[in-house]
Design a protein around this motif. Structure first.
Motif, PDB file in Angstrom:
ATOM      1  N   HIS A 220       0.929  -1.342  -0.127  1.00 33.97           N
ATOM      2  CA  HIS A 220      -0.032  -0.442   0.071  1.00 33.97           C
ATOM      3  C   HIS A 220       0.854   1.205   0.010  1.00 33.97           C
ATOM      4  CE1 HIS A 220      -2.918  -2.673   0.573  1.00 33.97           C
ATOM      5  NE2 HIS A 220      -2.930  -3.452   1.976  1.00 33.97           N
ATOM      6  N   ILE A 221       2.367   0.931   1.163  1.00 31.61           N
ATOM      7  CA  ILE A 221       2.795   2.239   0.616  1.00 31.61           C
ATOM      8  C   ILE A 221       4.386   1.713   0.757  1.00 31.61           C
ATOM      9  CG2 ILE A 221       3.563   4.332   2.024  1.00 31.61           C
ATOM     10  CD1 ILE A 221       1.092   4.889   3.011  1.00 31.61           C
TER      11      ILE A 221
ATOM     12  N   SER B 192      -0.756   1.115  10.142  1.00 29.92           N
ATOM     13  CA  SER B 192      -0.133   0.149  10.689  1.00 29.92           C
ATOM     14  C   SER B 192      -0.563  -1.096   9.695  1.00 29.92           C
ATOM     15  CB  SER B 192      -0.991  -0.212  11.954  1.00 29.92           C
ATOM     16  OG  SER B 192      -1.106  -1.578  12.392  1.00 29.92           O
ATOM     17  N   PRO B 193       0.539  -1.868  10.162  1.00 30.65           N
ATOM     18  CA  PRO B 193       0.217  -3.244   8.682  1.00 30.65           C
ATOM     19  C   PRO B 193      -0.343  -4.163   9.682  1.00 30.65           C
ATOM     20  CG  PRO B 193       2.771  -3.273  10.078  1.00 30.65           C
ATOM     21  CD  PRO B 193       2.183  -1.764  10.206  1.00 30.65           C
ATOM     22  N   ASN B 194      -1.205  -3.905  10.784  1.00 29.82           N
ATOM     23  CA  ASN B 194      -2.136  -4.925  11.129  1.00 29.82           C
ATOM     24  C   ASN B 194      -3.680  -4.242  11.724  1.00 29.82           C
ATOM     25  OD1 ASN B 194      -0.534  -6.914  11.779  1.00 29.82           O
ATOM     26  ND2 ASN B 194      -0.299  -5.382  13.569  1.00 29.82           N
ATOM     27  N   GLY B 195      -3.631  -2.960  10.380  1.00 35.37           N
ATOM     28  CA  GLY B 195      -4.994  -1.955  10.526  1.00 35.37           C
ATOM     29  C   GLY B 195      -5.618  -2.426   9.163  1.00 35.37           C
ATOM     30  N   GLY B 196      -6.434  -1.291   8.683  1.00 36.04           N
ATOM     31  CA  GLY B 196      -6.900  -1.802   7.633  1.00 36.04           C
ATOM     32  C   GLY B 196      -9.139  -1.855   8.389  1.00 36.04           C
ATOM     33  N   GLY B 197      -9.916  -2.326   7.261  1.00 35.35           N
ATOM     34  CA  GLY B 197     -11.218  -2.665   7.771  1.00 35.35           C
ATOM     35  C   GLY B 197     -11.952  -1.791   8.613  1.00 35.35           C
ATOM     36  N   ALA B 198     -12.694  -1.464   8.843  1.00 37.28           N
ATOM     37  CA  ALA B 198     -13.848  -1.728   9.431  1.00 37.28           C
ATOM     38  C   ALA B 198     -13.553  -0.801  11.219  1.00 37.28           C
ATOM     39  CB  ALA B 198     -15.349  -1.781   9.933  1.00 37.28           C
ATOM     40  N   PRO B 199     -14.034   0.213  11.921  1.00 37.30           N
ATOM     41  CA  PRO B 199     -13.382   0.456  13.156  1.00 37.30           C
ATOM     42  C   PRO B 199     -14.002  -0.473  13.780  1.00 37.30           C
ATOM     43  CG  PRO B 199     -15.020   2.593  12.756  1.00 37.30           C
ATOM     44  CD  PRO B 199     -14.712   1.075  11.203  1.00 37.30           C
TER      45      PRO B 199
ATOM     46  N   PHE C  43     -18.526   8.574   7.084  1.00 38.18           N
ATOM     47  CA  PHE C  43     -17.538   9.049   7.454  1.00 38.18           C
ATOM     48  C   PHE C  43     -16.442   8.859   6.490  1.00 38.18           C
ATOM     49  CE2 PHE C  43     -13.522   7.429   9.162  1.00 38.18           C
ATOM     50  CZ  PHE C  43     -12.779   8.737   9.552  1.00 38.18           C
ATOM     51  N   LYS C  44     -16.040   7.241   6.441  1.00 33.79           N
ATOM     52  CA  LYS C  44     -15.716   7.432   5.223  1.00 33.79           C
ATOM     53  C   LYS C  44     -15.282   8.209   3.408  1.00 33.79           C
ATOM     54  CE  LYS C  44     -13.354   3.543   2.505  1.00 33.79           C
ATOM     55  NZ  LYS C  44     -12.510   2.054   2.672  1.00 33.79           N
ATOM     56  N   GLN C  45     -16.814   8.541   3.406  1.00 38.75           N
ATOM     57  CA  GLN C  45     -16.469   9.820   2.082  1.00 38.75           C
ATOM     58  C   GLN C  45     -16.650  10.699   2.732  1.00 38.75           C
ATOM     59  OE1 GLN C  45     -20.005   9.546   0.296  1.00 38.75           O
ATOM     60  NE2 GLN C  45     -20.649   7.095  -0.288  1.00 38.75           N
ATOM     61  N   GLU C  46     -16.318  11.376   4.049  1.00 37.76           N
ATOM     62  CA  GLU C  46     -16.114  12.802   4.704  1.00 37.76           C
ATOM     63  C   GLU C  46     -15.265  12.805   4.216  1.00 37.76           C
ATOM     64  OE1 GLU C  46     -18.367  14.802   7.047  1.00 37.76           O
ATOM     65  OE2 GLU C  46     -17.123  15.821   7.498  1.00 37.76           O
ATOM     66  N   PHE C  47     -14.318  11.969   5.151  1.00 35.28           N
ATOM     67  CA  PHE C  47     -12.828  12.282   5.257  1.00 35.28           C
ATOM     68  C   PHE C  47     -11.998  12.298   3.740  1.00 35.28           C
ATOM     69  CE2 PHE C  47      -8.359  10.663   5.974  1.00 35.28           C
ATOM     70  CZ  PHE C  47      -8.226  11.322   7.234  1.00 35.28           C
TER      71      PHE C  47
ATOM     72  N   LYS D  62      -6.658   0.439   4.081  1.00 39.20           N
ATOM     73  CA  LYS D  62      -6.037  -0.010   4.026  1.00 39.20           C
ATOM     74  C   LYS D  62      -5.587  -0.793   5.244  1.00 39.20           C
ATOM     75  CE  LYS D  62      -7.600  -1.311  -0.823  1.00 39.20           C
ATOM     76  NZ  LYS D  62      -7.088  -0.659  -1.624  1.00 39.20           N
ATOM     77  N   VAL D  63      -4.664   0.709   5.740  1.00 39.41           N
ATOM     78  CA  VAL D  63      -3.382   0.598   7.065  1.00 39.41           C
ATOM     79  C   VAL D  63      -4.245   1.576   8.071  1.00 39.41           C
ATOM     80  CG1 VAL D  63      -2.050  -0.209   5.203  1.00 39.41           C
ATOM     81  CG2 VAL D  63      -2.130   2.378   5.544  1.00 39.41           C
TER      82      VAL D  63
END
Ligand code: MN3
Length: 203
Positions: free
Chosen positions: A22-23, A91-98, A116-120, A190-191
């Protein structure tokens, strides 16, 4: 006279290749090793040049809050702080829904995670020029999306307490995505480090 502080470049919270694909490691190499380091070096130069101005400062946050907004000292101090916060926002363990308290707070403030995702994403993609997109907790307890220009920081602007940030300066994505900021923002999701957001929310 007491010795003024020396600002250190904080260690990354993960290995440089941890966010790939991703990065990329190359992006982190430049962004952390060159850009973030340069802000630290420049700031230390300013502190050394006029130590008497910084005797009250114990942290880079103190320097950022003390310096006049838009000054060279502010710009470098805020960029040091903002980048440190940005690495933690991923984080490499991040992503997905909160999950956890941040999930509930997002639903309460924005209606849904998708809203939220759309606004951000719109704030990050639509930001003109260099800057930052932030999720903040406002004084009234609600969450909000805030964008700041250049080195701008929500604490300095009294716009809320930072929970997450996305760097939208070109140097954050040009190596991996060229001019395609939208693809970079997709990858940032994704992260995204929900654990960090939960930690900041609880503080
Ligand atoms: Mn940057």
């Amino acid at each position: 006279m007491s010795t003024p502080i020396t600002i250190e470049l904080p260690a990354l919270p993960w290995p440089k290749k941890a966010l790939a694909p991703h990065i990329s490691e190359e992006t982190i190499d430049y962004h952390y090793g060159k850009h973030h380091q340069a802000y630290v070096t420049k700031l230390n130069g300013f502190i050394k040049a006029e130590p008497a101005k910084f005797t009250q400062c114990k942290t880079v946050l103190d320097v950022m809050m003390q310096a006049p907004a838009g000054s060279a000292v502010f710009n470098n101090a805020a960029q040091v702080w903002n980048h440190t916060f940005y690495w933690q926002s991923m984080s490499p363990n991040g992503g997905g829904a909160p999950t956890g308290a941040i999930a509930d707070a997002i639903t309460k403030s924005f209606g849904s995670f998708e809203a939220f995702k759309q606004e951000f994403s719109a704030a990050a993609a639509g930001h003109f020029g260099s800057g930052w997109a932030w999720l903040v907790k406002k004084a009234d307890g609600n969450l909000a999306v805030v964008s700041t220009h250049d080195a701008g920081n929500p604490l300095k602007e009294n716009a809320g307490k930072p929970l997450l940030t996305c760097d939208v300066w070109e140097h954050a994505y040009y190596v991996d995505y060229r001019n395609n900021r939208a693809s970079y923002i997709d990858s940032w999701w994704k992260v995204i480090n929900w654990e960090w957001a939960n930690k900041k929310l609880a503080e």
